[in-house]
Design a protein around this motif. Structure first.
Motif, PDB file in Angstrom:
ATOM      1  N   ARG A 845      -2.101 -11.059  -0.633  1.00 30.49           N
ATOM      2  CA  ARG A 845      -0.684 -10.968  -0.978  1.00 30.49           C
ATOM      3  C   ARG A 845      -0.443  -9.924  -2.063  1.00 30.49           C
ATOM      4  N   ASP A 846      -1.385  -9.782  -2.975  1.00 28.82           N
ATOM      5  CA  ASP A 846      -1.244  -8.736  -3.991  1.00 28.82           C
ATOM      6  C   ASP A 846      -1.261  -7.360  -3.335  1.00 28.82           C
ATOM      7  N   LEU A 847      -2.171  -7.194  -2.381  1.00 29.86           N
ATOM      8  CA  LEU A 847      -2.272  -5.902  -1.701  1.00 29.86           C
ATOM      9  C   LEU A 847      -1.033  -5.635  -0.853  1.00 29.86           C
ATOM     10  N   GLU A 848      -0.535  -6.666  -0.186  1.00 27.74           N
ATOM     11  CA  GLU A 848       0.682  -6.514   0.607  1.00 27.74           C
ATOM     12  C   GLU A 848       1.853  -6.114  -0.280  1.00 27.74           C
ATOM     13  N   GLN A 849       1.983  -6.790  -1.427  1.00 26.30           N
ATOM     14  CA  GLN A 849       3.080  -6.476  -2.342  1.00 26.30           C
ATOM     15  C   GLN A 849       2.957  -5.049  -2.864  1.00 26.30           C
ATOM     16  N   LEU A 850       1.724  -4.628  -3.154  1.00 28.59           N
ATOM     17  CA  LEU A 850       1.496  -3.273  -3.650  1.00 28.59           C
ATOM     18  C   LEU A 850       1.996  -2.238  -2.648  1.00 28.59           C
ATOM     19  N   MET A 851       1.654  -2.421  -1.363  1.00 26.65           N
ATOM     20  CA  MET A 851       2.062  -1.454  -0.353  1.00 26.65           C
ATOM     21  C   MET A 851       3.574  -1.500  -0.120  1.00 26.65           C
ATOM     22  N   VAL A 852       4.162  -2.692  -0.193  1.00 21.95           N
ATOM     23  CA  VAL A 852       5.622  -2.792  -0.069  1.00 21.95           C
ATOM     24  C   VAL A 852       6.297  -2.044  -1.207  1.00 21.95           C
ATOM     25  N   ASP A 853       5.789  -2.224  -2.420  1.00 17.42           N
ATOM     26  CA  ASP A 853       6.364  -1.528  -3.576  1.00 17.42           C
ATOM     27  C   ASP A 853       6.207  -0.019  -3.434  1.00 17.42           C
ATOM     28  N   PHE A 854       5.057   0.430  -2.928  1.00 21.01           N
ATOM     29  CA  PHE A 854       4.851   1.875  -2.761  1.00 21.01           C
ATOM     30  C   PHE A 854       5.790   2.425  -1.700  1.00 21.01           C
ATOM     31  N   LEU A 862      -0.324   6.101  -6.029  1.00 22.82           N
ATOM     32  CA  LEU A 862      -1.170   4.991  -5.587  1.00 22.82           C
ATOM     33  C   LEU A 862      -2.626   5.448  -5.649  1.00 22.82           C
ATOM     34  N   LEU A 863      -3.367   4.881  -6.590  1.00 25.00           N
ATOM     35  CA  LEU A 863      -4.806   5.132  -6.694  1.00 25.00           C
ATOM     36  C   LEU A 863      -5.501   4.045  -5.886  1.00 25.00           C
ATOM     37  N   CYS A 864      -6.254   4.450  -4.864  1.00 20.21           N
ATOM     38  CA  CYS A 864      -6.759   3.454  -3.925  1.00 20.21           C
ATOM     39  C   CYS A 864      -8.083   3.904  -3.324  1.00 20.21           C
ATOM     40  N   THR A 865      -8.705   2.991  -2.613  1.00 21.12           N
ATOM     41  CA  THR A 865      -9.885   3.314  -1.822  1.00 21.12           C
ATOM     42  C   THR A 865      -9.411   3.768  -0.439  1.00 21.12           C
ATOM     43  N   THR A 866     -10.318   3.798   0.517  1.00 23.35           N
ATOM     44  CA  THR A 866      -9.949   4.291   1.851  1.00 23.35           C
ATOM     45  C   THR A 866      -9.192   3.252   2.673  1.00 23.35           C
ATOM     46  N   ILE A 867      -8.629   2.226   2.011  1.00 22.30           N
ATOM     47  CA  ILE A 867      -7.850   1.227   2.754  1.00 22.30           C
ATOM     48  C   ILE A 867      -6.615   1.830   3.402  1.00 22.30           C
ATOM     49  N   ILE A 868      -6.169   2.991   2.944  1.00 21.52           N
ATOM     50  CA  ILE A 868      -4.973   3.618   3.523  1.00 21.52           C
ATOM     51  C   ILE A 868      -5.322   4.458   4.735  1.00 21.52           C
ATOM     52  N   GLU A 869      -6.592   4.418   5.162  1.00 18.31           N
ATOM     53  CA  GLU A 869      -7.037   5.335   6.219  1.00 18.31           C
ATOM     54  C   GLU A 869      -6.302   5.122   7.525  1.00 18.31           C
ATOM     55  N   SER A 870      -5.965   3.887   7.845  1.00 19.30           N
ATOM     56  CA  SER A 870      -5.453   3.573   9.177  1.00 19.30           C
ATOM     57  C   SER A 870      -3.958   3.343   9.177  1.00 19.30           C
ATOM     58  N   GLY A 871      -3.208   4.333   9.604  1.00 23.34           N
ATOM     59  CA  GLY A 871      -1.852   4.135  10.044  1.00 23.34           C
ATOM     60  C   GLY A 871      -0.757   3.873   9.040  1.00 23.34           C
ATOM     61  N   ILE A 872      -1.040   3.830   7.744  1.00 22.43           N
ATOM     62  CA  ILE A 872       0.029   3.572   6.788  1.00 22.43           C
ATOM     63  C   ILE A 872       0.980   4.771   6.788  1.00 22.43           C
ATOM     64  N   ASP A 873       2.252   4.519   7.003  1.00 24.01           N
ATOM     65  CA  ASP A 873       3.231   5.593   7.161  1.00 24.01           C
ATOM     66  C   ASP A 873       4.248   5.509   6.027  1.00 24.01           C
ATOM     67  N   VAL A 874       4.093   6.386   5.032  1.00 22.36           N
ATOM     68  CA  VAL A 874       5.034   6.467   3.916  1.00 22.36           C
ATOM     69  C   VAL A 874       5.568   7.906   3.901  1.00 22.36           C
ATOM     70  N   PRO A 875       6.716   8.165   4.520  1.00 20.04           N
ATOM     71  CA  PRO A 875       7.195   9.552   4.652  1.00 20.04           C
ATOM     72  C   PRO A 875       7.419  10.257   3.321  1.00 20.04           C
ATOM     73  N   THR A 876       7.684   9.508   2.238  1.00 19.15           N
ATOM     74  CA  THR A 876       7.951  10.155   0.953  1.00 19.15           C
ATOM     75  C   THR A 876       6.677  10.550   0.226  1.00 19.15           C
TER      76      THR A 876
END
Length: 915
Positions: A845-854, A862-876
């Motif tokens: 839930r912490d990770l979900e909230q983090l991505m929602v906030d981003f 966002l300082l992160c590991t390779t968890i963003i590798e698959s499909g996260i779409d943040v146009p900004t």
């Protein structure tokens, strides 16, 4: 808008204050006041992100009653060696040409753009020319005129500022127009002017008249370039040909960064104040003077950093920008309005709505809302972030007994009589209007976007010393396994001297009392015994082949995956699948709702999938395309066909974050259809997952988006017709084939950007069909990729470039143990950025909230590991920095780089490697 009273407005050269208003109330007050005024309102904000937010809010409230213009930034740093994108220049020129005759409306501009020096006011009009249907037209003369205006001759137009000759057709993508135009000639006269799609070459609506603006904010004709060279030589010392800018302009071209030499093209420059009508209203923030000073200090600092660059000499800041004192003096000569906490003048009687923190997972999540609506005076508008969220809200409202009517926008709501309405209004916040009694309740504020916290079992540590700590917890006599000698019993640690070197050794005893002494240097060969009965662990005998036989038996029990694959594909070839087809009218309506034009490759892939699904042979097609090239739309078309044919669809994704994103995207795409879409991942509670699985078995779920949890949830489909596997390289062979084995006759569609060799081999061998999407979407700008060492100055420049244009940044550091230290370094290097850390060991839930906030732009980096590798779409988010990029695979780097560049903004990828 006439239903709302107009707040007080400043007279000429007068300065007044409004109180600081809540959320979107500021935008509503401006829209109401500007609509009732006969002067243009110029909104000046220091933050590009706040400007974008206000733009969206004003567009919603002002609607078609009031023009809302935007004067965008160049989106580059002062004295940068990049040029603005053609789309930005096109929008700037379109705004500048309208300003002198703008009688009413709203103009949005940043503080830096207001300080910027611009071409003379007669430049754009003087370099423009009109074309009308029926007039005589000389292709050679028009080509020469466009070339002098800065347009580029190309084989096929694709971006603003290009033209192409194609037989009797003259194609041009004019600055200030949203689409390319085609001029059709009959002999030497213009027969028609039509919009057309550069990708499909299909003609659209017709125009009677066309105004061609210059392609740049400076001229490139022979006389202007000659004047530039003369001023350059007199302005800078040394040999001018060492400068790439000088050499390029000498050939009538504009190298990157030429915009920061604009004063050398003209005898004098202008400012935005000179473009605006004399009667205007400026709206500034509470800290306008501070913002102008901060921007000026940054410009001066950049000038100091670049002033010794021989190849790119720089002009003084005062030649390119107005000083803060000059801007403030010009503002005092106009009517001005600003917010002030002490003001009592009032704009509208606006306030914040009551706070509600609804629980979307509760049995009756909208029960508190129903109580609130019953007590609200007047009418209420509930806003949703997207069409998908609108449909979810509508279902929840209906289940709670709340009747609401759809509204197409703010003005439709004002003119209706419905007590409760529901509209799509992304980023519009809630507010209450006292007179007339109106209330806006925003979806995001209702549910608070707060993820529930759940207690989770603590994960095992990934510390490299975990093995040593694990063994230290052993008690004497506990069974352990040595990779070379087998199972023995741990005796303890013993100090020994070997070759005159004293060291610590682990003592393991085997059958018959034989012992081995394991030095600490080879401790990785020892592990705990994890059998079901540790006390009765069988001890092996040293010197025998007992351990070798045990390992051989284990190897022989490994499943022959290749044989299973062959058997599965033989079954799929032998069996007949269910042909899936959708009604032509329904499918055509669904395809028309796609907000973009399909590329040729994408259209061919869609056609091939339709053809495969309509045949009796089960489809097994791989769609391979770069990130952001439209593979998801192919999947959605296939899902639509399957659902319309009465079958269920399963979408398998590798990560929970991607599952949530796909859930939102699918619900948006299917918002106007009676299709139930659910997701199954670790973000779902056990009870919720059990309910979804039960509904799946009875056919009440049409499309299920799931992670690996689908493999372990005992999920049974009532009528599975299509399986979609996204990011297939992230799944093991056994995972994918187990899903296919559920039903050998099910249609399978695999999506990937980086196909694994086995997939390519099977496609080339004829076991699987392959479609390639190689054409980028229209307007997609290539990602600027740089490889270099970690340098504080370079990281700061890249971050500031993104922050100044209101964007966000990914910083990938794939080591959890040192990620907090990197966070401290980044906060020191870029103190202007708000930074948060994300990695896979966080609670779900912490990770979900983090991505929602981003996603909702609540922080910058966002300082992160390779968890963003698959499909996260943040146009900004259009800048990504990858630390220690040499430690990642090429497929990983390709996927990570694909997280940026998913909008019309130029994207940057920086691969940081050791020296």
């Amino acid at each position: 808008m006439s239903l709302l009273p107009s707040p007080p407005r400043p007279e000429e050269r007068q300065s007044i204050h409004w109180p600081i208003l809540h959320s979107s109330a500021w935008a509503l007050a401006i829209a109401v006041a500007a609509a009732a005024d006969d002067r243009p309102w110029i909104i000046v904000l220091p933050d590009a992100r706040a400007l974008d937010q206000l733009h969206r809010e004003l567009t919603f409230f002002a609607g078609d009653l009031l023009p809302v213009l935007h004067m965008p930034d160049w989106e580059v740093l002062p004295y940068d060696q990049y040029s603005p994108l053609p789309d930005l220049i096109s929008e700037r020129l379109a705004t500048l040409v309208r300003l002198p005759t703008l009688l009413r409306g709203v103009v949005l501009v940043s503080a830096e753009t207001l300080m910027q020096r611009l071409p003379p006011t007669d430049f754009i009009v003087g370099r423009s020319f009109d074309i009308t249907v029926g007039q005589q037209f000389s292709i050679s003369a028009a080509s020469a005129q466009l070339a002098q205006a800065g347009y580029s001759a190309v084989a096929q137009v694709g971006v603003p500022g290009e033209f192409a000759l194609r037989g009797s057709l003259f194609d041009v993508y004019p600055m200030g127009y949203p689409q390319a135009l085609r001029i059709d000639l009959f002999d030497d006269r213009i027969e028609s002017i039509r919009h057309f799609d550069p990708d499909t070459q299909r003609s659209l609506d017709r125009l009677q008249r066309l105004r061609l603006l210059p392609a740049r904010e400076f001229p490139l004709d022979d006389a202007s370039c000659k004047d530039f060279r003369r001023r350059f030589r007199s302005r800078f010392e040394g040999e001018p040909t060492r400068s790439a800018i000088y050499s390029g302009v000498r050939q009538n071209t504009a190298p990157p960064g030429t915009e920061f030499y604009l004063p050398l093209f003209f005898d004098h420059t202008a400012t935005l104040f000179q473009y605006l009508p004399a009667r205007r209203v400026f709206v500034t923030g509470t800290d306008a003077a501070t913002a102008f000073t901060r921007i000026w200090d940054e410009i001066v600092a950049r000038h100091e950093d670049r002033r010794h660059d021989i190849q790119h000499p720089v002009l003084d800041p005062a030649e390119l920008f107005q000083t803060p004192a000059q801007v403030l003096e010009l503002l005092q000569q106009s009517a001005r309005l600003s917010p002030n906490a002490d003001s009592t003048a009032g704009a509208l009687d606006l306030s914040a709505p009551p706070a509600l923190a609804l629980d979307a997972r509760a049995a009756q999540p909208l029960a508190p809302l129903a109580t609130l609506l019953a007590g609200i005076k007047g009418r209420t508008l509930i806003t949703a972030d997207s069409p998908g969220r609108r449909e979810v809200l509508q279902d929840l409202l209906r289940e709670s007994g709340i009747h609401c009517e759809p509204a197409l926008g703010w003005h439709a709501f004002l003119n209706s009589t419905a007590r409760v309405s529901l509209a799509v209004a992304p980023d519009v916040g809630g507010l209450v209007v006292a007179d007339p009694a109106l209330t806006i309740l925003a979806d995001g504020e209702l549910f608070g976007r707060l993820a529930q916290q759940e207690r989770r079992r603590r994960r095992s540590s990934l510390d490299p010393l975990a093995i040593l700590r694990d063994l230290q917890d052993l008690t004497a006599g506990a069974p352990v396994v040595h990779a070379e000698y087998g199972v023995g019993r741990y005796i303890g640690l013993q100090m020994m001297q070997v070759a005159e070197q004293e060291g610590e050794f682990l003592v393991i005893e085997y059958q018959g009392g034989d012992r081995i002494y394991v030095p600490v240097s080879t401790l990785h060969l020892v592990s705990r015994y994890t059998g079901a009965t540790p006390d009765a662990a069988p001890l092996h005998k040293l010197g025998s082949d007992q351990w070798a036989r045990a390992k051989r038996r284990a190897s022989e029990q490994v499943r022959d995956v290749a044989a299973d694959l062959l058997d599965l594909y033989a079954q799929r070839q032998a069996r007949k699948g269910a042909p899936l087809k959708a009604g032509e009218d329904e499918y055509r309506a669904f395809a028309a709702a796609f907000p973009f034009e399909e590329t040729a490759d994408q259209a061919e892939a869609i056609h091939n999938v339709q053809k495969d699904m309509a045949s009796e042979r089960p489809m097994d097609r791989v769609v391979c395309g770069d990130v952001g090239f439209g593979k998801t739309e192919v999947a959605m078309r296939a899902a639509f066909i399957a659902v319309q044919a009465g079958h269920q669809v399963a979408v398998l994704v590798p990560t929970t974050l991607l599952a949530e994103q796909h859930l939102a995207n699918f619900r948006d795409r299917f918002a106007d259809l009676p299709v139930r879409i659910e997701s199954l991942s670790r973000f779902r509670s056990t009870s919720n997952a059990r309910e979804i699985v039960a509904d799946l078995a009875t056919g009440r779920v049409d499309i299920l988006i799931a992670t690996h949890r689908l493999l372990h949830a005992d999920a049974q489909f009532r009528n599975l017709g299509l399986m979609i596997i996204d990011e297939e390289h992230r799944f093991g062979v056994r995972d994918k084939e187990r899903l296919k084995a559920l039903r050998a006759e099910v249609h399978v569609l695999t999506l990937t950007a980086t196909p694994i060799p086995r997939t390519l081999n099977m496609a080339l061998g004829g076991l699987r069909d392959l479609s390639l999407i190689t054409t980028p979407p229209a307007g997609r700008v290539a990602i600027n990729t740089t490889v270099g060492e970690w340098r504080d100055a370079s990281i700061r420049e890249a971050a500031l470039r993104e922050l100044r244009r209101g964007g966000q940044i990914y910083f990938v550091h794939n080591e959890i143990q040192t990620i907090e230290k990197v966070a401290d370094d980044l906060r020191r290097i870029v103190p202007e950025a708000s930074i948060r850390v994300g990695h896979g060991q966080m609670r779900e839930r912490d990770l979900e909230q983090l991505m929602v906030d981003f996603y909702h732009r609540r922080f910058d980096l966002l300082l992160c590991t390779t968890i963003i590798e698959s499909g996260i779409d943040v146009p900004t988010a259009n800048t990504i920095m990858i630390n220690n990029a040499d430690r990642l695979g090429l497929a990983q780097l390709h996927q990570l780089r694909g997280r940026v560049g998913r909008s019309h903004h130029r994207a940057f990828a920086f691969l940081l490697v050791p020296s």
